[in-house]
Write a protein that holds these residues in place. Structure first.
Motif, PDB file in Angstrom:
ATOM      1  N   VAL A 132      24.754  52.101  72.950  1.00 62.85           N
ATOM      2  CA  VAL A 132      26.110  52.607  73.162  1.00 62.85           C
ATOM      3  C   VAL A 132      26.061  54.126  73.155  1.00 62.85           C
ATOM      4  O   VAL A 132      25.560  54.735  72.204  1.00 62.85           O
ATOM      5  CB  VAL A 132      27.071  52.097  72.065  1.00 62.85           C
ATOM      6  CG1 VAL A 132      28.476  52.629  72.307  1.00 62.85           C
ATOM      7  CG2 VAL A 132      27.072  50.568  72.025  1.00 62.85           C
ATOM      8  N   GLY A 133      26.576  54.745  74.209  1.00 60.21           N
ATOM      9  CA  GLY A 133      26.534  56.193  74.329  1.00 60.21           C
ATOM     10  C   GLY A 133      27.544  56.900  73.451  1.00 60.21           C
ATOM     11  O   GLY A 133      28.332  56.279  72.723  1.00 60.21           O
ATOM     12  N   GLU A 134      27.555  58.227  73.544  1.00 61.42           N
ATOM     13  CA  GLU A 134      28.432  59.042  72.704  1.00 61.42           C
ATOM     14  C   GLU A 134      29.903  58.844  73.055  1.00 61.42           C
ATOM     15  O   GLU A 134      30.267  58.574  74.199  1.00 61.42           O
ATOM     16  CB  GLU A 134      28.069  60.522  72.847  1.00 61.42           C
ATOM     17  CG  GLU A 134      26.701  60.889  72.288  1.00 61.42           C
ATOM     18  CD  GLU A 134      26.436  62.377  72.367  1.00 61.42           C
ATOM     19  OE1 GLU A 134      27.349  63.126  72.772  1.00 61.42           O
ATOM     20  OE2 GLU A 134      25.322  62.788  72.015  1.00 61.42           O
ATOM     21  N   SER A 135      30.740  59.002  72.029  1.00 67.40           N
ATOM     22  CA  SER A 135      32.204  59.024  72.168  1.00 67.40           C
ATOM     23  C   SER A 135      32.736  57.780  72.864  1.00 67.40           C
ATOM     24  O   SER A 135      33.751  57.831  73.577  1.00 67.40           O
ATOM     25  CB  SER A 135      32.640  60.276  72.931  1.00 67.40           C
ATOM     26  OG  SER A 135      32.193  61.439  72.270  1.00 67.40           O
ATOM     27  N   ALA A 136      32.081  56.649  72.654  1.00 64.47           N
ATOM     28  CA  ALA A 136      32.571  55.392  73.208  1.00 64.47           C
ATOM     29  C   ALA A 136      33.593  54.786  72.254  1.00 64.47           C
ATOM     30  O   ALA A 136      33.636  55.119  71.063  1.00 64.47           O
ATOM     31  CB  ALA A 136      31.412  54.434  73.450  1.00 64.47           C
ATOM     32  N   ARG A 160      31.933  41.934  72.524  1.00 71.73           N
ATOM     33  CA  ARG A 160      30.576  41.409  72.360  1.00 71.73           C
ATOM     34  C   ARG A 160      29.646  42.080  73.367  1.00 71.73           C
ATOM     35  O   ARG A 160      29.849  41.969  74.583  1.00 71.73           O
ATOM     36  CB  ARG A 160      30.548  39.896  72.569  1.00 71.73           C
ATOM     37  CG  ARG A 160      29.165  39.300  72.298  1.00 71.73           C
ATOM     38  CD  ARG A 160      29.138  37.806  72.555  1.00 71.73           C
ATOM     39  NE  ARG A 160      27.823  37.260  72.241  1.00 71.73           N
ATOM     40  CZ  ARG A 160      27.379  36.078  72.656  1.00 71.73           C
ATOM     41  NH1 ARG A 160      28.151  35.315  73.415  1.00 71.73           N
ATOM     42  NH2 ARG A 160      26.179  35.651  72.324  1.00 71.73           N
ATOM     43  N   LEU A 161      28.636  42.775  72.834  1.00 67.76           N
ATOM     44  CA  LEU A 161      27.596  43.373  73.670  1.00 67.76           C
ATOM     45  C   LEU A 161      26.322  42.572  73.481  1.00 67.76           C
ATOM     46  O   LEU A 161      25.756  42.545  72.388  1.00 67.76           O
ATOM     47  CB  LEU A 161      27.362  44.837  73.284  1.00 67.76           C
ATOM     48  CG  LEU A 161      28.572  45.773  73.333  1.00 67.76           C
ATOM     49  CD1 LEU A 161      28.141  47.197  73.026  1.00 67.76           C
ATOM     50  CD2 LEU A 161      29.271  45.712  74.686  1.00 67.76           C
ATOM     51  N   ARG A 162      25.872  41.931  74.530  1.00 67.06           N
ATOM     52  CA  ARG A 162      24.680  41.099  74.460  1.00 67.06           C
ATOM     53  C   ARG A 162      23.443  41.894  74.877  1.00 67.06           C
ATOM     54  O   ARG A 162      23.558  43.040  75.348  1.00 67.06           O
ATOM     55  CB  ARG A 162      24.874  39.864  75.346  1.00 67.06           C
ATOM     56  CG  ARG A 162      25.896  38.881  74.788  1.00 67.06           C
ATOM     57  CD  ARG A 162      26.229  37.797  75.791  1.00 67.06           C
ATOM     58  NE  ARG A 162      25.035  37.071  76.221  1.00 67.06           N
ATOM     59  CZ  ARG A 162      25.023  36.218  77.245  1.00 67.06           C
ATOM     60  NH1 ARG A 162      26.131  36.007  77.946  1.00 67.06           N
ATOM     61  NH2 ARG A 162      23.907  35.599  77.567  1.00 67.06           N
ATOM     62  N   PRO A 163      22.234  41.321  74.738  1.00 63.11           N
ATOM     63  CA  PRO A 163      21.016  42.065  75.074  1.00 63.11           C
ATOM     64  C   PRO A 163      21.056  42.654  76.479  1.00 63.11           C
ATOM     65  O   PRO A 163      21.470  42.009  77.441  1.00 63.11           O
ATOM     66  CB  PRO A 163      19.925  40.998  74.947  1.00 63.11           C
ATOM     67  CG  PRO A 163      20.445  40.068  73.898  1.00 63.11           C
ATOM     68  CD  PRO A 163      21.922  40.005  74.139  1.00 63.11           C
ATOM     69  N   GLY A 164      20.622  43.910  76.567  1.00 60.74           N
ATOM     70  CA  GLY A 164      20.571  44.602  77.849  1.00 60.74           C
ATOM     71  C   GLY A 164      21.833  45.351  78.198  1.00 60.74           C
ATOM     72  O   GLY A 164      21.909  45.966  79.273  1.00 60.74           O
ATOM     73  N   ALA A 165      22.840  45.338  77.324  1.00 56.98           N
ATOM     74  CA  ALA A 165      24.050  46.123  77.571  1.00 56.98           C
ATOM     75  C   ALA A 165      23.756  47.593  77.265  1.00 56.98           C
ATOM     76  O   ALA A 165      23.362  47.925  76.151  1.00 56.98           O
ATOM     77  CB  ALA A 165      25.197  45.617  76.717  1.00 56.98           C
ATOM     78  N   GLU A 166      23.949  48.457  78.262  1.00 57.64           N
ATOM     79  CA  GLU A 166      23.708  49.895  78.098  1.00 57.64           C
ATOM     80  C   GLU A 166      24.961  50.648  78.518  1.00 57.64           C
ATOM     81  O   GLU A 166      25.296  50.693  79.702  1.00 57.64           O
ATOM     82  CB  GLU A 166      22.509  50.344  78.930  1.00 57.64           C
ATOM     83  CG  GLU A 166      21.201  49.697  78.524  1.00 57.64           C
ATOM     84  CD  GLU A 166      20.021  50.215  79.335  1.00 57.64           C
ATOM     85  OE1 GLU A 166      20.140  51.314  79.928  1.00 57.64           O
ATOM     86  OE2 GLU A 166      19.004  49.513  79.396  1.00 57.64           O
ATOM     87  N   LEU A 167      25.640  51.219  77.539  1.00 62.23           N
ATOM     88  CA  LEU A 167      26.893  51.914  77.793  1.00 62.23           C
ATOM     89  C   LEU A 167      26.667  53.415  77.723  1.00 62.23           C
ATOM     90  O   LEU A 167      26.086  53.920  76.760  1.00 62.23           O
ATOM     91  CB  LEU A 167      27.939  51.506  76.756  1.00 62.23           C
ATOM     92  CG  LEU A 167      28.677  50.171  76.960  1.00 62.23           C
ATOM     93  CD1 LEU A 167      27.725  49.004  77.117  1.00 62.23           C
ATOM     94  CD2 LEU A 167      29.641  49.925  75.814  1.00 62.23           C
ATOM     95  N   SER A 168      27.153  54.134  78.742  1.00 59.89           N
ATOM     96  CA  SER A 168      27.055  55.592  78.741  1.00 59.89           C
ATOM     97  C   SER A 168      28.152  56.183  77.854  1.00 59.89           C
ATOM     98  O   SER A 168      28.932  55.446  77.228  1.00 59.89           O
ATOM     99  CB  SER A 168      27.170  56.123  80.169  1.00 59.89           C
ATOM    100  OG  SER A 168      26.135  55.597  80.974  1.00 59.89           O
ATOM    101  N   GLU A 169      28.237  57.506  77.853  1.00 56.42           N
ATOM    102  CA  GLU A 169      29.222  58.163  76.993  1.00 56.42           C
ATOM    103  C   GLU A 169      30.647  57.922  77.503  1.00 56.42           C
ATOM    104  O   GLU A 169      30.877  57.720  78.687  1.00 56.42           O
ATOM    105  CB  GLU A 169      28.942  59.664  76.887  1.00 56.42           C
ATOM    106  CG  GLU A 169      28.945  60.402  78.194  1.00 56.42           C
ATOM    107  CD  GLU A 169      27.567  60.515  78.823  1.00 56.42           C
ATOM    108  OE1 GLU A 169      27.308  61.549  79.480  1.00 56.42           O
ATOM    109  OE2 GLU A 169      26.769  59.572  78.681  1.00 56.42           O
TER     110      GLU A 169
END
Length: 451
Positions: free
Chosen positions: A316-320, A327-336
């Motif tokens: 999980v990126g910054e300031s999210a 629910r964040l499952r494997p491989g979830a990549e969130l930017s800022e």
């Protein structure tokens, strides 16, 4: 130093198919805690684990770890158990005896203990207000240890002694074989007690160094699920205290569970009932809402996670802003600056900067650009029953509510998809995609009935 860990007990009171030493504490087997604590003393050598009940299960679990195993086919006491390990020792160095069901012995205590004992005898003791069930430490008028008496063999006067034997000891390598050969079984249990070695050392004038532990839970053994739960809380309190000493804010130190490693930056706050598993990193100013479960995840600075969110192998990126009930499952990549709201599930997807998935949506196998807005009830249909396909949503797109994106499909940048659409082909740039059937009214249509 040689390390011998006694782990042959059945653990009948556990009422479990698992051997006692594989019962979990902090989400890993008790024996694994002991092996980890002993590592600093081994200097490349392999510890010897004495196994008996459930031997094959223990071997299998630690198959990838540099451990030697010695089989105690019949359980005839602690001295008999150590004797089974002697042929597997690599040298004549001193032998540290540990127990697979005494999981919270700390590396720091073992290092201090080994330094104090040197090449002589070391005996780890603890003072208990209620010493029932433990062997008592016998000392002479000068305070020197002269022996240990098991409670069942102790006199009424000896049972008043509060300093007790933890079972953890260090025996000189050049003495242990000879002393083990002298141990008899003329006691009420008809067992070969390792504690007899302390009496032999005293008779021969070998110095017995004692170290008294400050925290009794470090040397507390586990025989049933009640004792296991008690040590679980002791472990969690210890980890909570360490976090608070580092500046982490906890709403309630009694209501946090760390079942792995938790690394925190400055000004992190964790609300009640949170569980952390695997390797979790929380950077500066992260706030975790109540009853969240975070597993093997990195959460970058200034992110807020609301209540009842579940993360597993995500970034999980910054300031999210995440949750509640996300629910964040494997491989979830969130930017800022990403927003993921209530009842949203994201799996194996990359979400670009500033994008929002705020309500009741499933985003799976998706590459999403920046500044995308996903309407409520949107689904990326990534599975045809046999194969998985990816959905691409480029920058600055707006996806209306209740949309189905049937992968493989791409929505190109700056486009809008109208609510209720089923997207089965690529959407070009800078356009509006709408798919709605002409309304139809069917008079007298019979409602289905249960057959």
């Amino acid at each position: 130093m040689n390390v011998v860990i006694l782990a042959a007990g059945k653990g009948k009171r556990m009422n479990s198919f698992l051997p006692k030493v594989l019962q979990r504490l902090g989400n890993k087997p008790m024996l694994e805690w002991v092996l980890d604590s002993a590592e600093t003393l081994l200097q490349g050598q392999s510890p010897v684990v004495v196994i008996g009940h459930g031997a094959e299960q223990v071997r299998e679990y630690f198959a990838d770890r540099p451990v030697k195993f010695a089989l105690q086919a019949e359980q005839k006491g602690t001295a008999h158990a150590v004797a089974q390990a002697i042929p597997s020792l690599e040298n004549n160095e001193s032998v540290l005896v540990l127990y697979g069901d005494v999981p919270l012995i700390s590396p720091a205590t073992l290092e201090e203990f080994s330094k104090q004992a040197g090449d002589e005898v070391g005996l780890l003791t603890v003072e208990l207000d209620n010493p029932t069930g433990y062997g008592r430490i016998l000392r002479d008028e000068t305070g020197e240890v002269i022996g240990i008496v098991e409670e069942k063999d102790a006199s009424d006067e000896q049972r008043k002694i509060k300093e007790v034997n933890t079972g953890i000891m260090i025996i000189p390598g050049d003495k242990i074989k000879g002393w083990l050969s002298q141990v008899g079984c003329t006691n009420k249990q008809s067992e070969y007690y390792l504690t007899d070695l302390i009496g032999f050392a005293a008779k021969e004038g070998v110095k017995i160094h004692t170290l008294k532990t400050k925290d009794h839970w470090e040397v507390e053994g586990v025989n049933d699920k009640t004792q296991l739960q008690r040590l679980e809380r002791a472990l969690q309190r210890k980890q909570a205290a360490k976090l608070m000493a580092q500046g982490v804010g906890l709403a309630d130190a009694e209501r946090i569970d760390i079942r792995g490693s938790l690394t925190c930056g400055k000004d992190v706050f964790i609300d009640v009932g949170c569980v952390f598993e695997g390797d979790v990193v929380l950077e500066d100013n992260v706030r975790i809402g109540p009853y969240s479960v975070i597993r093997s995840t990195k959460i970058c600075a200034d992110t807020v996670v609301d209540a009842f969110s579940h993360f597993d192998k995500a970034v999980v990126g910054e300031s999210a802003k995440i949750g509640p009930f996300a629910r964040l499952r494997p491989g979830a990549e969130l930017s800022e600056e990403v927003h993921v709201g209530n009842f949203v599930e994201i799996k194996k997807s990359v979400i670009g900067k500033g994008s929002k998935v705020n309500h009741l949506s499933y985003i799976g196998d998706c590459d999403m650009g920046s500044n995308v807005n996903i309407g409520a009830g949107t689904i990326t249909c990534n599975y045809d029953g046999v194969n998985k396909f990816r959905t691409v949503i480029e920058d600055d797109c707006f996806i209306g509510s209740d949309t189905q994106l049937v992968a493989p499909v791409t929505v190109h940048k700056h486009s809008t998809v109208g609510a209720g659409a089923t997207v089965t082909r690529d959407v070009p740039e800078d356009c509006l995609f709408v798919r709605r059937a002409k309304p139809v009214t069917i008079p007298g249509w019979p409602r289905p009935t249960k057959k």
